[in-house]
Design a protein around this motif. Structure first.
Motif, short mmCIF file in Angstrom:
data_model
loop_
_atom_site.label_atom_id
_atom_site.label_comp_id
_atom_site.label_asym_id
_atom_site.label_seq_id
_atom_site.Cartn_x
_atom_site.Cartn_y
_atom_site.Cartn_z
N PRO A 268 0.83 -1.22 0.00
CA PRO A 268 0.00 0.00 0.00
C PRO A 268 0.86 1.26 0.00
CG PRO A 268 -0.72 -1.56 1.69
CD PRO A 268 0.61 -2.04 1.19
N LYS A 269 0.56 2.12 -0.91
CA LYS A 269 1.18 3.45 -0.95
C LYS A 269 0.15 4.41 -1.49
CE LYS A 269 4.77 6.34 -3.00
NZ LYS A 269 5.75 6.51 -4.07
N TRP A 270 -0.08 5.50 -0.76
CA TRP A 270 -1.09 6.46 -1.18
C TRP A 270 -0.49 7.85 -1.14
CZ3 TRP A 270 -5.44 4.14 -2.90
CH2 TRP A 270 -5.71 2.85 -2.44
N GLY A 271 -0.62 8.57 -2.22
CA GLY A 271 -0.12 9.93 -2.27
C GLY A 271 -0.78 10.67 -3.42
N TYR A 272 -0.48 11.95 -3.53
CA TYR A 272 -1.13 12.78 -4.54
C TYR A 272 -0.14 13.36 -5.56
CZ TYR A 272 -5.24 12.59 -1.55
OH TYR A 272 -6.33 12.14 -0.82
N GLY A 273 1.15 13.07 -5.37
CA GLY A 273 2.13 13.61 -6.29
C GLY A 273 2.40 12.69 -7.46
N ILE A 274 3.40 13.05 -8.27
CA ILE A 274 3.80 12.17 -9.37
C ILE A 274 4.48 10.94 -8.77
CG2 ILE A 274 3.99 14.02 -11.06
CD1 ILE A 274 6.98 14.05 -10.58
N PRO A 275 4.40 9.79 -9.42
CA PRO A 275 4.78 8.53 -8.76
C PRO A 275 6.25 8.42 -8.37
CG PRO A 275 4.29 8.18 -11.09
CD PRO A 275 3.85 9.56 -10.76
#
Length: 544
Positions: A268-275
């Motif tokens: 699991p990894k959650w974020g809003y930026g570029i990968p």
């Protein structure tokens, strides 16, 4: 009560979808990588169609008023749908939100219909629909990337597959028609997703060759070619006119930065930026979805007699597509036509999510295993729901987007190659005299044409501050005159003689686009005649 029990699973699919899309119900919109640009594009589609340009190809307002061939290359169907919704008196913002939210609900219903058609069990279909709705990559598209094309594509995948399954089991006119129409819809919904799904359809046709089901193979090939024909007005100019734009020489991004590591699919990894940033979004397929798929593989490894050729074909395809996520496949990406134009391998997560979820349905064969399906479905919900939200909200009204004149692309990749200096602001005048002497008056301009009157005291060069793109033609008092665009801005210039003249410039379809449009119209005519003939004869269910 009977009707209620009949529709109860579909009602539940809709109810399970709602928690995922609650942020789309509240007022305002939220920033994503592309989401707000999508609203700007919708406003420009409205403007372009209002100008009488159909199919929409060239924006006269974007790129700071200098023009941009946006819809000649950008998938148009979500925006055509947005215009239809807008005509129902929804704002541009709400129209886009309805499409995003609707893509979740429609994908759940269409996946339910697909699984119910295949396994003939509504509760298996319900569980697998929830698994499909709650793919982690869907959160990336809804709340991080804001990719409307990919979101709508994930709703169309199951529809195409549903009608294809019906087509091979009963090769009727009705099933062939709907397979062709929805395949065409997928092509004009998202370029990349269409490439991936065409590969899937190719493998499905190969499985028919292996099983020697030649009647179904014939119907499948006809439906694919009709789908390609219906959508030719879009994809053919994209391929043949790419040579005119910056994307033909410089890719949007370096593909090498975006290959995955194997654990990325489940961690699991959650974020809003570029990968590739610390706060970037994740590449996960979702451990419930992967777990269900692996359980099927392990079970069928022991019960090989229950492995069908369709399952085997799709499983091999799934592992092949998954292999393309990793850097050792870089050569395949470089040398394979169409794949070589795709810069982000992780876009494969959408078709992979579809395939693994569909293949997980084989659990339903085994009495002891099928009880795990609800557990996988509930686990997927608990994994994803905490992240089904944007990072912030904006409350801009339509005019904020309607007046935005950016080109809406990340790297000016659709800019014609002859443009050496990219515009940064609106021109002071749409038409101006750059050498010579005279007066310009009665200027009228939109995305499809520009007209003006001149009274020149000397021979003069007149500049129209619109970037040239093939299709623009100029005439002086009805007589065609040449257009020059060999300047840093790549805008159109006319060499005019002295005296009074009425000048008109019109954006028309080139021979390439006329040919593509003709293919689409002929395909539509064939399909309509084919279908109506079967209706008149009362034989929509007649085999092809």
């Amino acid at each position: 009560m009977k009707n209620l029990s009949k529709f109860l699973p579909i009602i539940l699919v809709i109810l399970f979808s709602i928690p995922l899309i609650l942020p789309y119900i509240r007022p305002g919109f939220f920033p994503t990588h592309d989401g707000e640009w999508v609203v700007v594009r919708l406003t420009d589609m409205f403007r372009t169609l209002r100008d009488g340009q159909f199919p929409a190809r060239y924006s006269g307002f974007l790129n700071h008023g200098f023009g941009y061939p946006l819809f000649n290359f950008t998938y148009p169907l979500p925006y055509y749908l947005g215009i239809l919704i807008h005509f129902l008196r929804f704002s541009f913002v709400d129209s886009i939100k309805i499409i995003f939210a609707g893509s979740v609900i429609v994908s759940g219903i269409s996946f339910f219909l697909l699984i119910n058609e295949f396994w003939k069990n509504k509760w298996a279909a319900l569980c697998l629909s929830v698994l499909y709705i709650y793919l982690p990559y869907r959160m990336v598209n809804l709340y991080v990337r804001g990719s409307i094309g990919e979101s709508v594509s994930m709703a169309i995948f199951p529809i195409v597959f549903y009608f294809w399954l019906r087509l091979i089991s009963r090769s009727t006119v009705q099933n062939l028609t709907f397979t062709a129409v929805f395949f065409a819809a997928l092509i004009i919904t998202h370029n990349i997703m269409a490439v991936y799904f065409t590969v899937i359809l190719g493998v499905l046709c190969l499985s028919l060759v292996i099983t020697k089901n030649l009647k179904a193979l014939k119907a499948s090939i006809i439906s694919i070619f009709l789908g390609l024909g219906l959508s030719a007005f879009f994809w053919l100019p994209v391929i043949l006119e790419k040579k005119f734009i910056a994307l033909s020489q410089v890719p949007i991004a370096n593909r090498g930065y975006y290959f995955l590591q194997p654990l990325d699919l489940i961690l699991p990894k959650w974020g809003y930026g570029i990968p590739d940033s610390a706060s970037g979004f994740g590449y996960q397929l979702g451990w419930p979805q992967v777990g269900a798929f692996l359980l099927v593989l392990l079970t069928l490894a022991y019960k090989r007699s229950q492995v069908t050729k369709l399952f085997l074909s799709l499983t091999v395809l799934t592992f092949f597509l998954a292999s393309l996520l990793f850097s050792f496949s870089s050569t395949i990406w470089k040398v394979t036509p169409l794949l070589s134009d795709i810069n982000y391998p992780w876009t494969l997560l959408a078709p992979l999510g579809f395939l693994t979820t569909f293949l997980s349905g084989w659990i339903w064969q085994f009495k002891r295993m099928k009880l795990l399906l609800p557990i996988f479905a509930i686990s997927a919900m608990f994994l994803v729901l905490p992240h089904s939200q944007p990072r912030a909200y904006n409350n801009y009204i339509d005019s904020h987007y309607f007046t935005n004149d950016s080109n809406t692309t990340s790297s000016n990749e659709l800019m014609p190659l002859w443009v050496k200096t990219n515009p940064t602001q609106q021109p002071e005048n749409k038409v101006e005299i750059i050498s010579g002497e005279g007066v310009i008056k009665n200027i009228a301009n939109n995305s499809k044409q520009t007209s003006f009157d001149v009274d020149l005291k000397t021979e003069s060069n007149v500049q129209i501050n619109t970037i040239y793109y093939p299709g623009w033609e100029a005439a002086s008092s009805g007589k065609k005159i040449p257009i020059s665009y060999d300047n840093n801005l790549g805008v159109m210039r006319l060499a005019l003689s002295l005296g009074q003249q009425s000048i008109s410039l019109k954006f028309k379809e080139t021979l390439t686009r006329q040919f593509a449009n003709t293919i689409s119209l002929v395909s539509l005519f064939v399909l309509v005649i084919f279908y109506l003939t079967s209706v008149v004869r009362g034989s929509r269910s007649e085999r092809v």
